[in-house]
Design a protein around this motif. Structure first.
Motif, PDB file in Angstrom:
ATOM      1  N   CYS A 454       0.937  -1.235   0.065  1.00  0.00           N
ATOM      2  CA  CYS A 454       0.092  -0.046  -0.029  1.00  0.00           C
ATOM      3  C   CYS A 454       0.807   1.256  -0.088  1.00  0.00           C
ATOM      4  CB  CYS A 454      -0.760   0.128   1.363  1.00  0.00           C
ATOM      5  SG  CYS A 454      -1.769   1.409   1.479  1.00  0.00           S
ATOM      6  N   HIS A 456       0.152   3.891   1.018  1.00  0.00           N
ATOM      7  CA  HIS A 456      -0.058   4.924   2.094  1.00  0.00           C
ATOM      8  C   HIS A 456       1.104   4.867   3.415  1.00  0.00           C
ATOM      9  CE1 HIS A 456      -2.325   6.320   5.879  1.00  0.00           C
ATOM     10  NE2 HIS A 456      -2.143   7.385   5.154  1.00  0.00           N
ATOM     11  N   GLY A 458       2.523   1.503   3.741  1.00  0.00           N
ATOM     12  CA  GLY A 458       3.306   0.295   3.451  1.00  0.00           C
ATOM     13  C   GLY A 458       2.625  -1.186   3.783  1.00  0.00           C
ATOM     14  N   CYS A 472      -6.540  -2.304   1.585  1.00  0.00           N
ATOM     15  CA  CYS A 472      -5.362  -2.315   2.585  1.00  0.00           C
ATOM     16  C   CYS A 472      -6.182  -2.451   4.022  1.00  0.00           C
ATOM     17  CB  CYS A 472      -4.714  -1.098   2.596  1.00  0.00           C
ATOM     18  SG  CYS A 472      -3.490  -0.750   3.947  1.00  0.00           S
ATOM     19  N   CYS A 474      -4.882  -1.947   6.950  1.00  0.00           N
ATOM     20  CA  CYS A 474      -4.623  -1.020   7.819  1.00  0.00           C
ATOM     21  C   CYS A 474      -5.460   0.386   7.865  1.00  0.00           C
ATOM     22  CB  CYS A 474      -2.992  -0.605   7.626  1.00  0.00           C
ATOM     23  SG  CYS A 474      -2.194  -2.095   7.886  1.00  0.00           S
ATOM     24  N   PRO A 489      -7.062   6.709   2.181  1.00  0.00           N
ATOM     25  CA  PRO A 489      -6.200   7.801   2.424  1.00  0.00           C
ATOM     26  C   PRO A 489      -4.876   7.857   1.388  1.00  0.00           C
ATOM     27  CG  PRO A 489      -5.520   6.455   4.313  1.00  0.00           C
ATOM     28  CD  PRO A 489      -6.810   5.764   3.714  1.00  0.00           C
TER      29      PRO A 489
END
Ligand code: FES
Length: 499
Positions: A454, A456, A458, A472, A474, A489
């Motif tokens: 990702c 954003h 990682g 993702c 997270c 994001p």
């Protein structure tokens, strides 16, 4: 069966040209959903020059995937939980401010004569059995303490164990509302751009917002993107969740007009309502929430909702299925206002599933702040607040989950050893040259390979089978099979690999 949200069936198309040159405005608004368009309305009316930059088309993000329900109470975690984290005054402020936002929408519908099926209806919370009884009882008490007049007269013609109703809430077609409002406010002071993806925001003496078609120079920026793009402290304070909607026609009786929330689990409800479309009257149900990127077989979510409907109604046909995203704040209250005390960027996020009302409220609060006016709810929702005690439990839960996902995905075995392990329609994480990649094989047999990391912060993306995307686990970014950003994001696309 359509896999787009029900609102597109009746909403008119929006046609705003993409940005193709550099411009200078007072306020750049990133995101053309209900938050961004409402802020554009208020600020341009007050004499500010604004530009709305929408990555897709106006209203087609979170606004167009919502239920179209407007209410002054809240869903998860419930008023009683917010009261226990803060106090009795806080839930009064939440209810009062949300009621003002619903009234604001009704006033705009009248002002611009918007044909979006806006109507006042009751909102009801109930449970059929013992599972959600405790939640309903606590919520009933909290609603009364927050000043809401509740009734126990139920027009719902099916089994109810415990429940209550709040009259005079509302429903509309959110996509039609936002598209019509955008068309009505477009002017020399208010420019609106579709298909204009923001790739960076830089703050200096002024703010510079970068898009492929041109730069926007602005004194201030409003991030009206559901979850703010880039890296913000609030990302550590929110959990990203995905949920699912199914719309069916019935042979038999439909529930009466209203928003019906059935507590199917101790802390989780399904939301039901009807809407008249070109396919006839539709009963929709929305629910089966899970953390983004953390459900292996998400086809099950649709099947569970269909089963729920079939067990209670005489279902004739399934006409619509779609899904939606939400971000839950750690202390139960959204984050609205300047991202930090000395920033020039305003954020509006953490709306849970109550985003149409909160999005409108956010634009009212932020616009007042931009205009230097006092807003009595600014402090309630202040984005830079620190609430260590109220947030502790959810903050720890969400961040332990992020850490587990980050570590687990780096050290566990990948899902495929070679391309032949990925069959048609499948997406799998596979190691290529020692790096994790997302490999998808389309209907023609062609492979689509992207970095699985990702962009954003990682984490390793997971395959979303229903929506054919890389999600993702997270902070909830989502990417297409070719790596384009579908949901922030994250700003940046995944690296595409030619095979
Ligand atoms: Fe934050 Fe992916 S969304 S790491």
């Amino acid at each position: 069966m359509s896999s787009i949200s029900i609102w597109k069936d009746k909403a008119e198309e929006s046609f705003f040209s993409p940005l193709r040159h550099d411009i200078t405005v007072d306020v750049a608004i990133v995101g053309g959903g209900i938050t961004g368009i409402t802020a554009a309305y208020i600020l341009s009316r007050a004499g500010k020059k604004v530009a709305v930059l929408e990555a897709r088309k106006i209203g087609e993000g979170a606004t167009g995937s919502s239920t179209g329900n407007l209410y002054c109470t809240i869903g998860s975690p419930g008023l009683h939980n917010v009261k226990s984290k803060f106090n009795h005054e806080k839930i009064k402020e939440v209810v009062e401010s949300r009621a003002a936002a619903v009234n604001f929408i009704e006033e705009r519908v009248k002002e611009f004569d918007i044909d979006c099926d806006f109507k006042r209806v009751p909102w009801s919370l109930f449970t059929e059995d013992e599972a959600g009884k405790s939640f309903v009882e606590k919520e009933k008490k909290a609603a009364q303490e927050a000043g809401l007049a509740i009734t126990e007269n139920f027009s719902y013609p099916w089994k109810v164990n415990e429940g209550f109703t709040v009259e005079n809430q509302a429903q509309f077609n959110p996509l039609q509302y936002v598209v019509s409002l955008a068309k009505s406010i477009k002017s020399a002071n208010c420019s609106i751009y579709d298909l204009t993806k923001v790739t960076d925001v830089e703050e200096g003496d002024v703010c510079t917002v970068t898009t492929a078609g041109g730069k926007v120079t602005a004194s201030q920026v409003i991030m009206a993107t559901h979850s703010p793009k880039g890296i913000y402290a609030v990302h550590m304070n929110m959990g990203p969740y995905r949920e699912y909607a199914v719309g069916v026609t019935l042979n038999g009786t439909y529930p009466p007009a209203g928003t019906w929330w059935n507590m199917v689990k101790p802390t989780e409800h399904y939301s039901m309502r009807t809407y008249d479309t070109s396919k006839g009257r539709i009963l929709m149900v929305l629910g089966e929430m899970h953390k983004v990127g953390q459900k292996e077989n998400n086809h099950e979510c649709y099947e569970t909702l269909k089963k729920y409907l079939r067990e209670r109604f005489d279902v004739a046909s399934v006409e619509f299925t779609w899904s939606a995203q939400q971000f839950k704040p750690a202390d139960g209250i959204p984050y609205i206002g300047l991202s930090t005390g000395n920033s020039k960027t305003y954020i509006a996020t953490g709306f849970s599933a109550d985003g149409l009302t909160y999005g409108t409220l956010a634009s009212m609060i932020i616009s007042d702040e931009v205009l230097g006016k006092e807003n009595k709810w600014s402090d309630t929702y202040k984005a830079s607040r620190i609430t260590p005690i109220a947030s502790a439990k959810e903050f720890i839960k969400e961040n332990v989950n992020v850490a587990v996902e980050f570590i687990k995905d780096r050290f566990t075995k990948t899902e495929a050893d070679e391309f032949a392990d990925v069959t048609i329609g499948q997406g799998k994480v596979m190691e290529i040259d020692g790096k994790k990649h997302g490999v998808y094989r389309d209907e023609t047999g062609k492979l689509h390979v992207v970095s699985a990391v990702c962009t954003h912060m990682g984490c390793i993306n997971h395959w979303n089978e229903v929506e054919q995307s890389w999600d993702c686990p997270c902070h909830g970014s989502r990417f297409s099979i070719d790596g384009e950003v579908l949901e922030g994001p994250a700003y940046t696309a995944l690296n595409k690999v030619i095979v």
